[in-house]
Design a protein around this motif. Sequence first.
Motif, PDB file in Angstrom:
ATOM      1  N   LEU A  88      66.641  42.473  19.490  1.00 30.08           N
ATOM      2  CA  LEU A  88      67.698  41.543  19.086  1.00 30.08           C
ATOM      3  C   LEU A  88      67.316  40.701  17.873  1.00 30.08           C
ATOM      4  N   GLY A  89      66.052  40.787  17.447  1.00 24.01           N
ATOM      5  CA  GLY A  89      65.592  39.969  16.334  1.00 24.01           C
ATOM      6  C   GLY A  89      65.346  38.530  16.713  1.00 24.01           C
ATOM      7  N   ALA A  90      65.086  38.272  17.990  1.00 24.73           N
ATOM      8  CA  ALA A  90      64.827  36.909  18.476  1.00 24.73           C
ATOM      9  C   ALA A  90      63.332  36.623  18.401  1.00 24.73           C
ATOM     10  N   PRO A  91      62.918  35.512  17.794  1.00 23.70           N
ATOM     11  CA  PRO A  91      61.491  35.267  17.590  1.00 23.70           C
ATOM     12  C   PRO A  91      60.765  34.624  18.772  1.00 23.70           C
ATOM     13  N   VAL A  92      61.496  34.199  19.813  1.00 22.88           N
ATOM     14  CA  VAL A  92      60.878  33.443  20.912  1.00 22.88           C
ATOM     15  C   VAL A  92      61.235  34.057  22.258  1.00 22.88           C
ATOM     16  N   VAL A  93      60.208  34.170  23.125  1.00 26.69           N
ATOM     17  CA  VAL A  93      60.408  34.479  24.533  1.00 26.69           C
ATOM     18  C   VAL A  93      59.900  33.287  25.338  1.00 26.69           C
ATOM     19  N   VAL A  94      60.773  32.697  26.137  1.00 28.83           N
ATOM     20  CA  VAL A  94      60.402  31.562  26.980  1.00 28.83           C
ATOM     21  C   VAL A  94      59.778  32.092  28.273  1.00 28.83           C
ATOM     22  N   VAL A  95      58.636  31.512  28.646  1.00 26.11           N
ATOM     23  CA  VAL A  95      57.882  31.976  29.808  1.00 26.11           C
ATOM     24  C   VAL A  95      57.538  30.782  30.692  1.00 26.11           C
ATOM     25  N   HIS A  96      57.656  30.961  32.017  1.00 29.33           N
ATOM     26  CA  HIS A  96      57.196  29.937  32.965  1.00 29.33           C
ATOM     27  C   HIS A  96      55.745  30.192  33.348  1.00 29.33           C
ATOM     28  N   PRO A  97      54.997  29.149  33.708  1.00 26.17           N
ATOM     29  CA  PRO A  97      53.671  29.384  34.288  1.00 26.17           C
ATOM     30  C   PRO A  97      53.805  30.175  35.589  1.00 26.17           C
ATOM     31  N   ALA A 183      57.094  25.256  19.962  1.00 23.04           N
ATOM     32  CA  ALA A 183      57.868  26.320  19.306  1.00 23.04           C
ATOM     33  C   ALA A 183      59.343  26.289  19.657  1.00 23.04           C
ATOM     34  N   HIS A 184      59.707  25.626  20.770  1.00 22.02           N
ATOM     35  CA  HIS A 184      61.059  25.739  21.285  1.00 22.02           C
ATOM     36  C   HIS A 184      61.342  24.520  22.155  1.00 22.02           C
ATOM     37  N   VAL A 185      62.596  24.092  22.187  1.00 25.73           N
ATOM     38  CA  VAL A 185      63.000  22.941  22.999  1.00 25.73           C
ATOM     39  C   VAL A 185      64.196  23.322  23.857  1.00 25.73           C
ATOM     40  N   HIS A 186      64.133  22.952  25.130  1.00 25.26           N
ATOM     41  CA  HIS A 186      65.291  23.039  26.018  1.00 25.26           C
ATOM     42  C   HIS A 186      65.885  21.645  26.131  1.00 25.26           C
ATOM     43  N   ALA A 216      61.799  16.857  12.920  1.00 20.90           N
ATOM     44  CA  ALA A 216      61.519  17.128  11.509  1.00 20.90           C
ATOM     45  C   ALA A 216      60.168  16.548  11.115  1.00 20.90           C
ATOM     46  N   GLY A 217      59.886  15.330  11.559  1.00 23.56           N
ATOM     47  CA  GLY A 217      58.612  14.698  11.250  1.00 23.56           C
ATOM     48  C   GLY A 217      57.425  15.374  11.901  1.00 23.56           C
ATOM     49  N   ARG A 218      57.687  16.114  12.958  1.00 24.04           N
ATOM     50  CA  ARG A 218      56.618  16.862  13.632  1.00 24.04           C
ATOM     51  C   ARG A 218      56.345  18.200  12.942  1.00 24.04           C
ATOM     52  N   GLY A 219      57.142  18.523  11.920  1.00 22.99           N
ATOM     53  CA  GLY A 219      56.994  19.809  11.263  1.00 22.99           C
ATOM     54  C   GLY A 219      57.531  20.956  12.096  1.00 22.99           C
ATOM     55  N   PHE A 220      58.441  20.638  13.011  1.00 21.33           N
ATOM     56  CA  PHE A 220      59.004  21.633  13.921  1.00 21.33           C
ATOM     57  C   PHE A 220      59.884  22.608  13.163  1.00 21.33           C
ATOM     58  N   THR A 221      59.628  23.886  13.337  1.00 19.97           N
ATOM     59  CA  THR A 221      60.417  24.916  12.664  1.00 19.97           C
ATOM     60  C   THR A 221      61.052  25.881  13.666  1.00 19.97           C
ATOM     61  N   GLY A 222      61.005  25.536  14.946  1.00 22.46           N
ATOM     62  CA  GLY A 222      61.550  26.391  15.987  1.00 22.46           C
ATOM     63  C   GLY A 222      63.028  26.139  16.220  1.00 22.46           C
ATOM     64  N   SER A 223      63.471  26.430  17.419  1.00 24.81           N
ATOM     65  CA  SER A 223      64.883  26.275  17.762  1.00 24.81           C
ATOM     66  C   SER A 223      65.040  25.374  18.973  1.00 24.81           C
TER      67      SER A 223
END
Length: 263
Positions: A88-97, A183-186, A216-223
């Motif tokens: 799908l061209g998705a750069p992130v897979v979310v995983v639980h411990p 990398a990602h925020v819910h 933005a100040g954290r340099g976050f480039t994720g989604s």
Amino acid sequence: MLLSTSSVFPEPTSAAFQLGAALGYDGIEVMVWTDAVSQDGGALKGLTRHYGIPVQSVHAPCLLLTQRVWSSDPWERLRRSALLAEELGAPVVVVHPPFTWQREYARNFAPGLKRLSEQHPRVRFAVENMFPVRTFGREIVPYQPGWDPTTTGFDAYTLDLSHCAAARTDALKLADTMGANLAHVHLGDGTGEGRDEHLVPGRGEQPCAQLLRSLAGRGFTGSVALEVNTRKAGSRGEREADLAESLRFAREHLASPARTPRG
């Protein structure tokens, strides 16, 4: 700004694409679960083409109710999630411990995740913060080695604000600890009552606005993916209103350009 397909439950995966496109979300996070469409790359690509909204993250089937999706082997589920994300061209897979009862999986989780990352270099496996379960005055941690993945250390994290509320932990401090590996925020809210609520942002007590403004100040480039509970919505209109309110909240505090809603 992404819309998680879990945010439209009990409506099917396809409803998230329809609502996400209509409301002006930038993309979709697919929660892989028992809905066959959520497991099918071809079907998901068809929805992307039809509604003009891409899949930008995949949530691996890590929930209790998805332990048999694709396979009973958790490594196979992660491998299939990575393949779906690549398709799908998705750069992130979310995983639980891992759950505490997944002893062998837990024992090899960190090195195994590193090997998977090497095999799928276009995908970041972002390990999500979870929360303890409180029952009958006791606190039980159902994850191994714990609910906070930063105590082990991983190359990528998902920060879930509703889970922070359930864990009664400071989301901003946890984001600081995750640092450049965030990398990602819910996005979802909670009251801090010790349970996972996934409220519309702004309806709880979590620092949702502060966290979004800080990215933005954290340099976050994720989604950022909206992950809220709309199961109690009395109608499609009420669910749509909650999702629209959430998007307005996110746009205001992320200060990101809005997509043009389809009418």
